[in-house]
Each structure stands twice: as C-alpha cells, then as structure tokens.
Design an enzyme around this catalytic site. Structure first.
Site, PDB file in Angstrom:
ATOM      1  N   ARG A   1       0.815  -1.222   0.000  1.00  0.00           N
ATOM      2  CA  ARG A   1       0.000   0.000   0.000  1.00  0.00           C
ATOM      3  C   ARG A   1       0.847   1.270   0.000  1.00  0.00           C
ATOM      4  O   ARG A   1       0.326   2.369  -0.161  1.00  0.00           O
ATOM      5  CB  ARG A   1      -0.981   0.004   1.180  1.00  0.00           C
ATOM      6  CG  ARG A   1      -1.974   1.158   1.105  1.00  0.00           C
ATOM      7  CD  ARG A   1      -3.090   1.079   2.132  1.00  0.00           C
ATOM      8  NE  ARG A   1      -2.658   0.650   3.438  1.00  0.00           N
ATOM      9  CZ  ARG A   1      -2.008   1.438   4.296  1.00  0.00           C
ATOM     10  NH1 ARG A   1      -1.718   2.685   3.996  1.00  0.00           N
ATOM     11  NH2 ARG A   1      -1.646   0.965   5.473  1.00  0.00           N
TER      12      ARG A   1
ATOM     13  N   TYR B   1     -16.558  10.688 -18.674  1.00  0.00           N
ATOM     14  CA  TYR B   1     -16.835   9.281 -18.381  1.00  0.00           C
ATOM     15  C   TYR B   1     -17.876   9.195 -17.256  1.00  0.00           C
ATOM     16  O   TYR B   1     -17.793   9.938 -16.275  1.00  0.00           O
ATOM     17  CB  TYR B   1     -15.523   8.602 -17.985  1.00  0.00           C
ATOM     18  CG  TYR B   1     -15.703   7.195 -17.492  1.00  0.00           C
ATOM     19  CD1 TYR B   1     -16.014   6.172 -18.383  1.00  0.00           C
ATOM     20  CD2 TYR B   1     -15.574   6.885 -16.151  1.00  0.00           C
ATOM     21  CE1 TYR B   1     -16.192   4.876 -17.931  1.00  0.00           C
ATOM     22  CE2 TYR B   1     -15.746   5.596 -15.688  1.00  0.00           C
ATOM     23  CZ  TYR B   1     -16.058   4.591 -16.588  1.00  0.00           C
ATOM     24  OH  TYR B   1     -16.233   3.325 -16.135  1.00  0.00           O
TER      25      TYR B   1
ATOM     26  N   ASP C   1      -8.096  12.921 -18.517  1.00  0.00           N
ATOM     27  CA  ASP C   1      -8.330  11.488 -18.613  1.00  0.00           C
ATOM     28  C   ASP C   1      -7.959  11.113 -20.048  1.00  0.00           C
ATOM     29  O   ASP C   1      -8.668  11.439 -20.992  1.00  0.00           O
ATOM     30  CB  ASP C   1      -9.799  11.188 -18.311  1.00  0.00           C
ATOM     31  CG  ASP C   1     -10.120   9.695 -18.367  1.00  0.00           C
ATOM     32  OD1 ASP C   1      -9.396   8.962 -19.076  1.00  0.00           O
ATOM     33  OD2 ASP C   1     -11.108   9.281 -17.733  1.00  0.00           O
TER      34      ASP C   1
ATOM     35  N   LYS D   1      -8.339  -0.314 -19.800  1.00  0.00           N
ATOM     36  CA  LYS D   1      -8.685  -0.206 -21.210  1.00  0.00           C
ATOM     37  C   LYS D   1      -7.461  -0.519 -22.085  1.00  0.00           C
ATOM     38  O   LYS D   1      -6.999  -1.637 -22.072  1.00  0.00           O
ATOM     39  CB  LYS D   1      -9.291   1.168 -21.474  1.00  0.00           C
ATOM     40  CG  LYS D   1     -10.387   1.560 -20.470  1.00  0.00           C
ATOM     41  CD  LYS D   1     -11.595   0.642 -20.493  1.00  0.00           C
ATOM     42  CE  LYS D   1     -12.484   0.790 -19.257  1.00  0.00           C
ATOM     43  NZ  LYS D   1     -12.913   2.139 -18.951  1.00  0.00           N
TER      44      LYS D   1
HETATM   45  C1  LIG Z   1     -13.205   2.881 -17.878  1.00  0.00           C
HETATM   46  C2  LIG Z   1     -12.899   4.308 -17.800  1.00  0.00           C
HETATM   47  C3  LIG Z   1     -12.622   4.937 -16.574  1.00  0.00           C
HETATM   48  C4  LIG Z   1     -12.707   4.204 -15.243  1.00  0.00           C
HETATM   49  O1  LIG Z   1     -11.770   3.220 -15.126  1.00  0.00           O
HETATM   50  P1  LIG Z   1     -11.931   1.904 -14.200  1.00  0.00           P
HETATM   51  O2  LIG Z   1     -10.654   1.192 -14.448  1.00  0.00           O
HETATM   52  O3  LIG Z   1     -13.160   1.193 -14.643  1.00  0.00           O
HETATM   53  O4  LIG Z   1     -12.060   2.391 -12.783  1.00  0.00           O
HETATM   54  C5  LIG Z   1     -12.311   6.277 -16.595  1.00  0.00           C
HETATM   55  N1  LIG Z   1     -12.283   6.983 -17.744  1.00  0.00           N
HETATM   56  C6  LIG Z   1     -12.556   6.424 -18.927  1.00  0.00           C
HETATM   57  C7  LIG Z   1     -12.506   7.266 -20.157  1.00  0.00           C
HETATM   58  C8  LIG Z   1     -12.865   5.074 -19.014  1.00  0.00           C
HETATM   59  O5  LIG Z   1     -13.147   4.532 -20.195  1.00  0.00           O
END
Ligand SMILES: *Cc1c(COP(=O)(O)O)cnc(C)c1O
Length: 390
Positions: free
Chosen positions: A48, A102, A174, A199
């Site tokens: 952690r 998102y 993001d 992703k």
């Molecule tokens: C999936 C996604 C997230 C969140 O990610 P997790 O790994 O599911 O917590 C944030 N931003 C975008 C653009 C995403 O596609």
C-alpha cells in the site's frame, strides 16, 4: 537504457522491468510479498506504499510512456481519478470540468464532492474560452477528457493548458480513450495525465487498473493521499499489466488502422446516418485531432438510419459482442443511452447529442473484412425483420 532516446515500442518492451539478476530470466520476476524487512534497509516496502519491486518498475514504464518525470499505478481508473482530483482540491475549492465526462467520473463529482465542500462547474462548450469562462477565484483544477465518450469530441490540449497556466491552476486529463500511443498531453503542457489502465494499457479485458503520470512534485502530492486512501494495485495485476504493456504499441496501432477503415466503411454505408470518428475528414474536430494526436484511436460511434432498430442490430451481430467495457483486442459495441449514459436522463442525453440509437464501437484487432461481414449480415437481418413487420 536512456529512455528519452528510445521509441514507443522499445519502451513498451524493455523499460521498467524488475531485472532477474539471479536466473537471468527474460521477464520480470513477480514479488508477491506483503511483508519486507525493515531493519537496515533504505526503503520501507509495503504494497500500500506503492513501492514493491514490481510496482516501482512499472511506474517507470508508465512515466516514460507519457513523457513524464514520474508515475503511479492504482487499483482502478477511478482510484487514479478520485485520488488525483482530491490531491489538488479541499473544502472551499472549485474545479472546472469538461461538460461530457466518463460516467464514473460524473458520478464521483455529483455524488461525493458536495460532501467535501468542493465546488464544481461543467463547461457549456469545448473551446478553451469555455473553460476560462467558468474559472473563479477559488478554482484549483481544470479537468478534461479527449477524445470524449461517446461522441469522440476533441478538446484543445494546448489551449486548455494555456488557460490553466494563465490562472495558476492545475490541468488534468483522462487520456484513456487515446492511450499513450496516440496522445501525450504533457507535450502540450497539460500537468496531470490519468488512465484507466483497464482499457488500452491492459488491452485484453482481464485487468482492472489505473495510472497517473506527471511531474515528480505532483506525483508526490498524489502519492501522499494515495497511501492514505489505499487504492494500490495487487502485485499479480501489476505483473500482468507490465506484460500487457509490452504489446500496447502494436495493439493500438492495429486498432487505429482497423477503426479508420471501419469508420470509412460505415460512413459510405447507406444504412448508416452518422459516423463519429476523429480520423474522418468530415469530423468537426479532425484538424485539431491531427494537430495533437499521433493516431485517431480505436473508438468510434455511429447511428443507423431511423428505420433500423439499433438494439436488434447489436443482438444480430455474431463476431462483435455487445459489452460494457472497451479497448480490448476483441471488437465490442454498446448503447450509451442504455448503459454508460443511462443515468443522465433522456433530456440531458438529448442536450449532449447522445441519441437512443447511437452505437459506440470499440474496434479490436480482428481482420477488417470479418468485421465488415459481421456488420453486413446484422444489417440484413434487421432489414428482413422490419419487412416482416410492415
Ligand atoms: C473505464 C474508464 C474509466 C474508469 O476506469 P476503471 O478502471 O473502470 O475504474 C475512466 N475513464 C474512462 C474514459 C474510461 O473509459
């Protein structure tokens, strides 16, 4: 190796490994220990604290992939997003956010920020001026996501970074949809780059993880919160993510190519009303995308003609699977109105341009011809079903 002089695929394959000094194995050994000696050692290691050998090594790879000084990996994309935002916001502060984000991020803001006394505003447009218009004396962060989900709208990285610098606030992105292969926001002076590594970084629909890249000072600030919030990643997943990243460059480039060809195919198909893909010259943000992206990505959206049932179409696909997530090597589709954007409500969706028939398409690495064949047979089935109804 000096990372600054080597290219993307070499970074993916070689940087940030745990060297197997003892057996000279080709890949990183996996250290699953949650307990490390604390006497006479320089670093007090604990999972952690984000400092096991596998975590430290992978953070180097993430940092270099995003042209950043430093990086940090998390148990999910949302852990990375929430921890990064909270590291720069306290009660009484204000954050300016891009109008479409998102779904999970949107819920985090709507459901949690009031509790902490953090103020927020969403923009009314996509241009840097629209972000600047929302800035207040107590604004500390400006937050963007580009290309956006699900309409692939592109936000001006350099423009937003300039607005943030002018007002002395932190800019965050993001960068999930683009991946580090297609877009490196730090090159455009954006401060903090966040990924859902679930992703494109993971890429095989089998890892939940998040990542952040930024300056050493910013990462230290995020780290101080991260170890209190406790959103670190298990070392087994760290190890799997390192393996996945070795092929990220070639995977994503194949997805770029496939998505471009699918977008062009759908664009000339008479059963399709609209295609949203920044790689199409007809996309309103095509030139902006060209100026800040190295590839246009594997995500696109489209609408069938009004008389064709989108949900019937998705059910009729055989190779391309309806799925909640995205960015795997396998192609998937999803209805934003029924899933990721359901909670927005019909009116807000309409305002954002998300029609009920919109289909988001995460293009995988299959042969393009096979994807086209699948789409054509599904369109024929929907048409036959419609004829029977008439
Ligand atoms: C999936 C996604 C997230 C969140 O990610 P997790 O790994 O599911 O917590 C944030 N931003 C975008 C653009 C995403 O596609």
């Amino acid at each position: 190796m000096d990372g600054k002089k080597i290219g993307l695929n070499t970074i993916c394959t070689h940087v940030g490994e745990v060297k197997d000094e003892k057996y000279k194995g080709a890949i990183s050994p996996l250290y699953m220990s949650t307990s490390y000696a604390f006497e006479d050692v320089e670093v007090k290691r604990y999972p952690r604290y984000f400092n096991t050998p596998n975590q430290e090594a992978l953070c180097k790879k993430i940092a270099l992939l995003e042209h950043a000084e430093s990086g940090l990996i998390f148990g999910s994309g949302m852990a990375a997003i929430s921890t990064s935002l909270m590291a720069f916001l306290k009660a009484g502060d204000h954050v300016v956010l891009q109008q479409i984000l998102y779904g999970g991020t949107f819920h985090l803001i709507h459901e949690e920020f009031n509790k902490f006394g953090i103020e927020y505003s969403f923009t009314n447009g996509w241009r840097p001026e629209d972000f600047e218009a929302k800035i207040r004396p107590n604004t500390k962060v400006v937050y963007i996501e580009t290309p956006s989900n699900p309409l692939l709208t592109v936000t001006d990285l350099k423009g937003v970074a300039e607005v943030a610098k002018k007002h002395g606030i932190v800019s965050m992105i993001d960068n999930t949809f683009a991946s580090p292969v297609n877009q490196n926001p730090i090159d455009f002076a954006i401060d903090v780059v966040i990924h859902s590594a679930t992703k494109y970084m993971g890429g095989h629909s089998d890892i939940l993880a998040g990542a952040v890249a930024s300056s050493e000072a910013n990462i230290n600030r995020i780290y101080n919160l991260a170890k209190n919030f406790g959103g670190s990643l298990s070392d087994y997943t760290v190890w799997l993510l390192e393996r996945s990243l070795k092929t990220m460059g070639i995977r994503v480039k194949a997805q770029n190519e496939n998505a471009q060809r699918m977008a062009e195919y759908l664009n000339q198909n008479e059963n399709v009303k609209n295609v949203y893909y920044p790689g199409l010259s007809s996309h309103p943000d095509h030139n902006l995308a060209k100026s800040q992206m190295k590839g246009f990505g594997g995500m696109l959206s489209f609408e069938l003609q009004d008389d064709l049932d989108a949900s019937q179409f998705q059910k009729s696909l055989q190779l391309i699977k309806p799925s909640m997530s995205l960015a795997g090597v396998e192609s998937t589709v999803l209805s934003p109105a029924l899933t990721s954007h359901a909670l927005l409500g019909a009116e807000e969706r309409k305002k954002q341009g998300i029609s009920d028939g919109l289909i988001r398409f995460s293009v995988g690495i299959e042969e393009t011809e096979d994807l086209i064949t699948d789409i054509e047979q599904a369109m024929e089935k929907v048409k036959v079903a419609r004829l029977h109804l008439q």
